[in-house]
Design a protein around this motif. Structure first.
Motif, PDB file in Angstrom:
ATOM      1  N   ALA A 163      -5.420  -4.439   7.184  1.00 28.62           N
ATOM      2  CA  ALA A 163      -6.705  -3.682   7.106  1.00 28.62           C
ATOM      3  C   ALA A 163      -6.287  -2.324   7.230  1.00 28.62           C
ATOM      4  CB  ALA A 163      -7.736  -4.182   7.768  1.00 28.62           C
ATOM      5  N   VAL A 198      -0.732   5.127   0.630  1.00 29.95           N
ATOM      6  CA  VAL A 198      -1.800   5.069   1.572  1.00 29.95           C
ATOM      7  C   VAL A 198      -0.919   5.910   2.787  1.00 29.95           C
ATOM      8  CG1 VAL A 198      -3.389   4.063   3.072  1.00 29.95           C
ATOM      9  CG2 VAL A 198      -3.209   3.026   0.678  1.00 29.95           C
ATOM     10  N   THR A 207      -9.640   3.394   8.495  1.00 25.81           N
ATOM     11  CA  THR A 207     -10.844   4.356   8.506  1.00 25.81           C
ATOM     12  C   THR A 207     -10.510   5.736   8.689  1.00 25.81           C
ATOM     13  OG1 THR A 207     -10.849   4.182  11.082  1.00 25.81           O
ATOM     14  CG2 THR A 207     -11.787   2.339  10.061  1.00 25.81           C
ATOM     15  N   GLU A 220      -6.671   0.034   4.006  1.00 24.83           N
ATOM     16  CA  GLU A 220      -8.059   0.536   4.041  1.00 24.83           C
ATOM     17  C   GLU A 220      -8.150   1.036   5.423  1.00 24.83           C
ATOM     18  OE1 GLU A 220     -10.509  -2.786   3.214  1.00 24.83           O
ATOM     19  OE2 GLU A 220      -9.674  -2.792   1.117  1.00 24.83           O
ATOM     20  N   PHE A 267       0.868  -1.286  -0.198  1.00 22.06           N
ATOM     21  CA  PHE A 267       0.044   0.093  -0.070  1.00 22.06           C
ATOM     22  C   PHE A 267       0.991   1.221   0.109  1.00 22.06           C
ATOM     23  CE2 PHE A 267      -2.101  -3.242   2.893  1.00 22.06           C
ATOM     24  CZ  PHE A 267      -2.840  -3.989   1.982  1.00 22.06           C
TER      25      PHE A 267
END
Length: 273
Positions: free
Chosen positions: A234, A153, A240, A238, A150
């Motif tokens: 996670a 990110v 929050t 991804e 990732f």
């Protein structure tokens, strides 16, 4: 007397030094610790958070205790602190205990034990720490390569020295009883950006390699329980909205901005040379 568990770790080592610099009497606790690991005058006790009974000698005379999420007996650890006469507990927990409680249930159990202790308590929920980049130390030294999933990110990684500074303030000051603080850095940074910051600190190029999720899973599973691997991936892939958010708590407590990843990289460049 302030007892610091995990006193040889990325946060604990600095916390001990800061407390001593502020004039506090400190007992430093870790499984393997010697006088050479701490400043002069610090009481050293070898003990294991996995064995609550082993902590009892270390806790003698404690007024406040800095705890990590470690071992499987949070009630036993808290009970030992209460029996020793401690008045205040400060727990270093994880942001995931709030954002992903089903994955970070272990941290949640420690938080529940501290909240139910009947003592003054404060919980520090740390986001990912800048020192996680030390996992790149060997490949950067040998191949000038850093690999992570990732790559684009971003998350607001926190400098462990800022976690220690917050811990010092909370252990010494009034006004933090019953508070749960979220600790982050000043801005979200991606793995690719962290590799670039390390390259800048070293003055040499570093090649960033983006791993697949499967490659990262296989690597993490070598040293993490599988549920934690899944939870970590996670968060990294991804996150929050809360996990992406820059918290104001560090600045509120320290009355200064938290340090960014480039500052951490500059201070720790020697580990990557």
């Amino acid at each position: 007397m302030i007892v610091v568990t995990g006193a040889t770790g990325n946060v604990g080592r600095t916390l001990v030094r800061m407390l001593v610099g502020a004039g506090e009497r400190v007992t430093a606790v870790a499984r393997r610790i010697t006088d050479a690991d701490v400043p002069q005058g610090v009481r050293v006790v070898a003990a294991d958070l996995g064995d609550a009974e082993s902590l009892r000698p270390a806790l003698e005379g404690a007024e406040a205790v800095f705890l990590l999420v470690a071992g499987e007996d949070p009630q036993g650890i808290v009970g030992a602190a209460k029996s020793a006469g401690a008045r205040r507990l400060v727990l270093l927990s994880s942001q995931g205990a709030g954002t992903r409680p089903e994955v970070y249930a272990h941290a949640g159990r420690f938080e529940a034990a501290v909240r139910g202790s009947g003592l003054e308590w404060t919980i520090l929920r740390s986001g990912g720490m800048a020192s996680n980049a030390l996992a790149w130390a060997e490949p950067v030294r040998l191949h000038r390569t850093a690999a992570a999933p990732f790559g684009d990110v971003g998350l607001p990684f926190i400098d462990p020295d800022d976690v220690a500074a917050v811990g010092t303030a909370v252990l010494r000051e009034q006004g933090h009883d019953g508070a749960t603080y979220s600790l982050t850095g000043p801005a979200a940074v991606t793995p690719r950006e962290r590799a670039a910051a390390l390259a800048e600190a070293l003055g040499e190029p570093i090649r960033f390699v983006e791993q697949t999720r499967e490659e990262a899973h296989a690597q993490m599973a070598q040293f993490m329980p599988l549920p934690v691997v899944e939870g970590t991936l996670a968060i990294l892939g991804e996150p929050t909205e809360e996990e992406r958010r820059v918290s104001p708590d560090v600045e509120r407590i320290l009355r200064r901005s938290p340090q960014g990843f480039p500052e951490w990289a500059t201070r720790n460049a020697a580990a990557f040379r």
